[in-house]
Design a protein around this motif. Structure first.
Motif, mmCIF file in Angstrom:
data_model
loop_
_atom_site.group_PDB
_atom_site.id
_atom_site.type_symbol
_atom_site.label_atom_id
_atom_site.label_comp_id
_atom_site.label_asym_id
_atom_site.label_seq_id
_atom_site.Cartn_x
_atom_site.Cartn_y
_atom_site.Cartn_z
ATOM 1 N N LEU A 44 -6.245 8.673 -0.884
ATOM 2 C CA LEU A 44 -7.084 9.807 -0.489
ATOM 3 C C LEU A 44 -6.303 10.804 0.361
ATOM 4 O O LEU A 44 -6.453 12.026 0.205
ATOM 5 C CB LEU A 44 -8.309 9.312 0.285
ATOM 6 C CG LEU A 44 -9.419 8.651 -0.547
ATOM 7 C CD1 LEU A 44 -10.487 8.035 0.367
ATOM 8 C CD2 LEU A 44 -10.063 9.666 -1.487
ATOM 9 N N GLU A 69 -7.449 0.020 0.943
ATOM 10 C CA GLU A 69 -6.579 0.370 -0.182
ATOM 11 C C GLU A 69 -6.787 1.796 -0.682
ATOM 12 O O GLU A 69 -6.016 2.292 -1.513
ATOM 13 C CB GLU A 69 -6.777 -0.614 -1.340
ATOM 14 C CG GLU A 69 -8.144 -0.567 -2.018
ATOM 15 C CD GLU A 69 -9.178 -1.465 -1.324
ATOM 16 O OE1 GLU A 69 -10.248 -1.692 -1.921
ATOM 17 O OE2 GLU A 69 -8.894 -1.944 -0.196
ATOM 18 N N THR A 70 -7.835 2.490 -0.176
ATOM 19 C CA THR A 70 -8.105 3.866 -0.622
ATOM 20 C C THR A 70 -7.615 4.921 0.365
ATOM 21 O O THR A 70 -7.625 6.107 0.038
ATOM 22 C CB THR A 70 -9.609 4.065 -0.839
ATOM 23 O OG1 THR A 70 -10.301 3.916 0.418
ATOM 24 C CG2 THR A 70 -10.150 3.067 -1.851
ATOM 25 N N CYS A 73 -15.803 5.639 -1.634
ATOM 26 C CA CYS A 73 -14.641 4.845 -1.201
ATOM 27 C C CYS A 73 -14.918 4.066 0.084
ATOM 28 O O CYS A 73 -14.007 3.419 0.611
ATOM 29 C CB CYS A 73 -13.432 5.752 -0.979
ATOM 30 S SG CYS A 73 -12.915 6.647 -2.447
ATOM 31 N N GLU A 81 0.835 -1.206 0.000
ATOM 32 C CA GLU A 81 0.000 0.000 0.000
ATOM 33 C C GLU A 81 0.866 1.250 0.000
ATOM 34 O O GLU A 81 0.552 2.232 -0.694
ATOM 35 C CB GLU A 81 -0.916 -0.003 1.229
ATOM 36 C CG GLU A 81 -1.994 -1.078 1.180
ATOM 37 C CD GLU A 81 -2.714 -1.237 2.509
ATOM 38 O OE1 GLU A 81 -3.715 -1.976 2.549
ATOM 39 O OE2 GLU A 81 -2.262 -0.625 3.498
ATOM 40 N N ARG A 125 -12.416 1.820 2.632
ATOM 41 C CA ARG A 125 -11.671 0.640 2.209
ATOM 42 C C ARG A 125 -10.174 0.900 2.416
ATOM 43 O O ARG A 125 -9.681 1.987 2.112
ATOM 44 C CB ARG A 125 -11.957 0.317 0.745
ATOM 45 C CG ARG A 125 -13.418 -0.071 0.478
ATOM 46 C CD ARG A 125 -13.557 -0.805 -0.851
ATOM 47 N NE ARG A 125 -13.027 -0.037 -1.962
ATOM 48 C CZ ARG A 125 -13.714 0.884 -2.643
ATOM 49 N NH1 ARG A 125 -14.980 1.129 -2.318
ATOM 50 N NH2 ARG A 125 -13.158 1.522 -3.648
#
Length: 538
Positions: free
Chosen positions: A494, A489-490, A480, A449, A487
């Motif tokens: 962001l 992975e966002t 999201c 990530e 989430r």
């Protein structure tokens, strides 16, 4: 003028200890009483003094006088005593304390050289060992007159036999500057010994065709048998090429017994086979066997990898106490431990004093970006770089990220291409990148990530932390979310988006080092300033 100079206390403080006694006499001749103000005796030698008194039966005053200007090691004195006991020369030690405090390796070489030139067994005692240099600086005929040599003794033949060279080989090695052959009986024994040593080296190093071959100055008072044994161990057991020994004949000064102990008792040094690392840096054999074991333990204790050791094998030439102390400083000093990822991090241990001085100089110059090369380079390059731009090394940044993000199988070019998207990525101090990376790993973000949002590492930790804390309350991020939570992975994409949004997608946020930024007040202040500017200009 002499009286004024010698009696001036300022000059006496700068006077060499050898001349101080003469200055005392000069002052007394002129009617002045001058007390002794200079003392070379160190309290660090008190244990050695007591040991000498106990071992030899001499007076404490005599032992103290010998300890002046010397740093004595009790273990060395023990080794010297054991050698003298081995050869049966331990009578009347109180008269020959200088022999006892001689380094054991030097003592052994002196004894072997006296054997090689043919000194009589009855004269090979403490007195002849003490007079080693006067004996070697005497001619063969003079030594026969003094009774050190038999009447039929031939120093040249004795040296050739101990060197295991034929008697008829290169008998014309004693020549003067005009090329005329000299008689060995009229030449100093030291010259004969050195000529045979030169012949031995030509024979051993396969360099007999070279007429200007010179003996290294450290070999002048080394035994022929000692040098021959050292050569055999270096070339046969360690496998060091002959040419490498030829280029640095000082390697032949290494102790044969110490080298045998190293190769038999230490299979690996820093995780690398001992033979291989000695081939790379042969001067390791000069360090003591026990010291190498302790350095090995230090490197294992601090988890130094074999790859790092291979880059800096010179660390095995240091004292183990220095290695332990410097590794501890390296781990506890934030200005140094940031280089723990680098394959050349041991160079900061090797040159730690210089590195710490340069770190202070960079701080005084308000330069936050540095590189490992900058901390280790020569003075001219350092001064040139110090006066230039405050810029870090791209290679160091890439090395850090490759080391820390090791679970992500990417090469250096991929990391560099991602970082190049930011125009000022080389102007971010490595300490800031490391601090942000550590923070994200503490927040349980995976390395994959972090790699996907790699540019977030260029921003200060406090900005990233502040934006993460307020991310869930931002508007327009419902797409999201999964349920009521974002989430995973966002989150980092962001966060990076809102950091750049607050700064109007310009790279100015990276300059906010160590500052706590309140974006709402900053935006309001910016709008107020714009309103006042418009009103005053309409």
């Amino acid at each position: 003028m002499i009286f004024n100079y010698t009696c001036c206390w300022r000059n006496l403080l700068m006077t060499a200890p050898i001349k101080l006694y003469l200055n005392q006499r000069a002052c007394r001749m002129n009617g002045m009483k001058l007390s002794m103000i200079y003392s070379n005796y160190s309290t660090d030698n008190e244990d050695a003094v007591q040991y000498l008194v106990q071992l030899s039966g001499c007076t404490k005053k005599k032992a103290e006088s010998l300890c002046k200007n010397r740093s004595l090691n009790i273990e060395d004195i023990k080794s010297s005593y054991e050698f003298l006991n081995k050869v049966g020369e331990i009578q009347n030690l109180s008269k020959y304390l200088r022999v006892l405090i001689t380094h054991p390796m030097t003592l052994e070489n002196h004894y072997m050289i006296l054997e090689e030139i043919g000194i009589r067994k009855s004269r090979l005692n403490l007195k002849s060992i003490k007079r080693f240099y006067p004996i070697l600086n005497s001619s063969q005929s003079r030594l026969k007159e003094l009774g050190y040599l038999d009447e039929d003794a031939n120093v040249m033949q004795n040296c050739l036999s101990h060197a295991e060279l034929p008697d008829n080989v290169e008998m014309n090695i004693l020549q003067d500057k005009t090329g005329e052959k000299l008689q060995s009986k009229d030449v100093m024994v030291a010259i004969i010994h050195r000529c045979v040593m030169s012949l031995l080296l030509r024979n051993k190093l396969q360099n007999s065709s070279t007429n200007d071959f010179s003996v290294h100055k450290r070999l002048n008072f080394k035994s022929l048998r000692y040098i021959s044994s050292s050569y055999d161990i270096l070339t046969r057991r360690f496998g060091i090429p002959v040419q490498k020994v030829l280029n640095d004949t000082a390697l032949l000064c290494a102790s044969p017994s110490n080298m045998e102990a190293i190769i038999d008792g230490i299979p690996t040094l820093g995780g690398i086979e001992t033979k291989e690392i000695v081939k790379i840096f042969p001067k390791i054999v000069f360090n003591d066997y026990s010291s190498l074991i302790r350095i090995n333990e230090c490197l294992e204790k601090y988890n130094i990898s074999p790859e790092t050791v291979l880059e800096t094998p010179m660390v095995f030439t240091l004292r183990p106490e220095n290695v332990e102390e410097r590794l501890l400083t390296f781990k506890t000093n934030p200005d140094l431990n940031m280089w723990s990822f680098h394959p050349q991090m041991l160079r900061t241990v090797l040159y730690q004093r210089k590195v710490l001085k340069r770190v202070d100089k960079l701080k005084e110059s308000n330069l936050k970006c540095s590189s490992l090369f900058l901390l280790q380079c020569n003075e001219s390059n350092f001064n040139k770089r110090k006066e230039g731009l405050d810029k870090t090394s791209g290679a160091d940044v890439v090395w850090l990220l490759r080391k820390r993000l090791d679970e992500v199988s990417v090469d250096a070019d991929a990391i560099r291409s991602k970082l190049k998207r930011h125009p000022h990525w080389l102007y971010v101090p490595l300490t800031n990148i490391k601090a942000t990376l550590d923070f994200l790993l503490e927040r349980k973000f995976t390395k994959q990530e972090i790699y996907k949002s790699l540019l977030i590492l260029l921003y200060p930790r406090n900005i990233v932390e502040q934006e993460l804390d307020k991310l869930s309350s931002q508007d327009g991020i419902e797409c999201c979310k999964q349920g009521n939570e974002l989430r995973q992975e966002t989150i980092l994409p962001l966060t990076l988006y809102f950091i750049e949004l607050r700064h109007h997608f310009s790279p100015e946020a990276i300059w906010s080092y160590g500052k706590s930024v309140d974006y709402e007040k900053q935006t309001e202040a910016t709008n107020d300033n714009r309103y006042q500017y418009i009103m005053t200009n309409t």
